[in-house]
Design a protein around this motif. Structure first.
Motif, PDB file in Angstrom:
ATOM      1  N   LYS A   1       0.819  -1.324   0.262  1.00 26.12           N
ATOM      2  CA  LYS A   1       0.154  -0.112   0.045  1.00 26.12           C
ATOM      3  C   LYS A   1       0.933   1.306  -0.098  1.00 26.12           C
ATOM      4  O   LYS A   1       0.353   2.485  -0.642  1.00 26.12           O
TER       5      LYS A   1
ATOM      6  N   ILE B   1       6.139   8.316  -4.716  1.00 30.85           N
ATOM      7  CA  ILE B   1       6.405   8.252  -6.392  1.00 30.85           C
ATOM      8  C   ILE B   1       7.199   9.341  -6.780  1.00 30.85           C
ATOM      9  O   ILE B   1       8.043   9.137  -7.678  1.00 30.85           O
TER      10      ILE B   1
ATOM     11  N   ALA C   1       1.561   3.470  -3.351  1.00 32.34           N
ATOM     12  CA  ALA C   1       0.682   4.304  -3.599  1.00 32.34           C
ATOM     13  C   ALA C   1       0.738   5.937  -3.113  1.00 32.34           C
ATOM     14  O   ALA C   1       0.096   6.718  -3.684  1.00 32.34           O
ATOM     15  N   ARG C   2       1.768   5.935  -2.083  1.00 31.27           N
ATOM     16  CA  ARG C   2       1.583   7.399  -1.615  1.00 31.27           C
ATOM     17  C   ARG C   2       2.506   8.304  -2.391  1.00 31.27           C
ATOM     18  O   ARG C   2       3.408   7.893  -3.168  1.00 31.27           O
TER      19      ARG C   2
END
Length: 450
Positions: free
Chosen positions: A223, A231, A226-227
């Motif tokens: 998870k 990225i 996706a922060r």
């Protein structure tokens, strides 16, 4: 039985030995890098100049660049599987790959009957790259696990042995060159430290990663990908790595003619700066914050590359290398530490993906530099046939100008990050300053290592 929260979960592991093993493994990778930086010109002359002189720089750039694809592949595949296979197995496999890849390049002339020599060298460099990638896959989360309260400093101290290895390999290679030893003998030196750390792994107990020790499930690790800030950091790693590693592999081919001294001497000098300065990363990171340190690094790296592109003597070469070396010094380990400190639940996966980005960058940047070099030399000579006819001072003049152009283009990459890191730095300051995120181990979970 549950472990009390205040018990050191790593008390059963030999921290000094594990850190020393990590140092030797990374120094092996650095030695290989430094020696390649000295012999790439010899590899080009031996294998590619006789068959395709107009494109030989691009070909050697592609062959060396594939090493970084292997590096990236190993980190990308190994990092999410590190907790499954265990640190000991993957680090042992890295030693096997270093030895196998080095032997393949050494015996390329004998092996080229079954395959074109390009693909023999390609395979050898790929295996070496996988070995180097597996080293990074293991040692970065290992250091973060052993020293969770001091990641930036410890990762910089550990990664001081990357330039430390470059110094050792570069000096050995330079000394062997003075004694007229060939590139084969120089490259064979890499076999010794690979055998040493491979043997040290036997019987050594490794801890679980920080994420596993804290009881963070794998789904939460994924998870973290996706922060948005991760990225951004991941994309930035492409550019910071290109500014550091691509020029380092290009020094022998590009700088020897322009500054009037062996390019490997500049690489050894820069590596010495990095070795010393990385031991002070913790102090600087506390004063500036890790992101602030990265902003300053990018500014100096871009300026240094521009200066290298116009350096034309040993003195100007050393001055330019000092600026560039100071800039790139903290980039790789501080990028890894920033990702680990901001997203500790991402575990080995996030650290590994940062390394993957860095190495994928080099896979594309090295051939790009080689392409710029080749196109510029042909253009300046007045065409491919005219270039083939060049010799002596005129040839060196054309090749020197082509080298300068390749460094000018790479200087753009860290300059882009001044905007990115500047924005993150201001964002952190607006929120009260940089703060590392911590995860607390579940006292009811007592994970085991390997």
């Amino acid at each position: 039985m549950s472990a009390p929260p205040n018990v050191d979960r790593h008390a059963d592991y030999n921290k000094p030995k594990l850190f020393l093993l990590s140092v030797i493994a990374l120094a092996t990778a650095g030695m290989a890098f430094g020696i390649r930086g000295d012999i790439n010109g010899s590899l080009q002359a031996h294998f590619f100049d006789p068959v395709d002189p107009a494109n030989s720089a691009r070909l050697i750039g592609e062959v060396v660049g594939i090493l970084f694809l292997g590096f990236a592949f190993a980190i990308a595949i190994g990092s999410p599987l590190l907790d499954f296979f265990g640190m000991a197995r993957l680090l042992g496999l890295s030693a096997v790959c270093f030895i196998g890849g080095t032997l393949t390049v050494l015996f390329a002339d004998q092996l080229k009957g079954s395959l074109p020599v390009y693909w023999v060298l390609w395979a050898g460099m790929l295996a070496t790259g996988i070995g180097q990638g597996l080293v990074e896959t293991v040692i970065n989360p290992l250091a973060a696990t052993l020293y969770p309260e001091d990641k930036t400093h410890r990762l910089n101290v550990l990664h001081a042995w990357w330039p430390g290895g470059i110094i050792i390999g570069g000096l050995i290679s330079y000394g062997m060159g003075k004694m007229d030893w060939g590139w084969q003998a120089k490259l064979a030196v890499v076999l010794l430290p690979a055998l040493i750390y491979g043997a040290m792994i036997l019987g050594t107990k490794f801890p679980p990663t920080e994420r596993v020790a804290a009881g963070v499930p794998a789904r939460q690790m994924f998870k973290e990908l996706a922060r948005p800030l991760f990225i951004i950091l991941w994309l930035s790693m492409f550019l910071t790595a290109a500014a550091e590693l691509a020029p380092g592999q290009w020094v022998d081919i590009a700088l020897t003619r322009t500054v009037g001294m062996k390019g490997i001497i500049l690489l050894i000098y820069v590596s010495g700066l990095m070795f010393v300065m990385r031991h002070f990363a913790g102090t600087l990171a506390h004063k500036l914050s890790p992101i602030g340190l990265l902003w300053v690094s990018c500014f100096l790296a871009s300026a240094g590359l521009l200066l290298l592109s116009v350096a034309n003597s040993p003195i100007t070469g050393l001055l330019a290398a000092t600026v560039w070396g100071t800039g790139v010094c903290y980039m790789w380990p501080t990028m890894l530490a920033s990702a680990s400190e901001r997203f500790p639940r991402g575990g080995a996966l996030l650290i590994g993906l940062m390394g993957t980005a860095g190495t994928l960058s080099i896979k594309f940047v090295l051939p790009w530099m080689g392409g710029i070099f080749d196109k510029t030399k042909i253009r300046l000579a007045g065409g491919e046939d005219a270039f083939k006819a060049l010799s002596g001072d005129k040839l060196n003049e054309v090749l020197g100008a082509a080298a300068q152009k390749s460094f000018q283009m790479v200087a753009i990459l860290p300059a882009i990050l001044l905007v990115v890191f500047g924005a993150i730095w201001l964002y952190d300051r607006a929120r009260g300053g940089y703060k590392a995120e911590k995860i607390v181990a579940d006292p009811g979970i007592v994970p085991t290592g390997n």
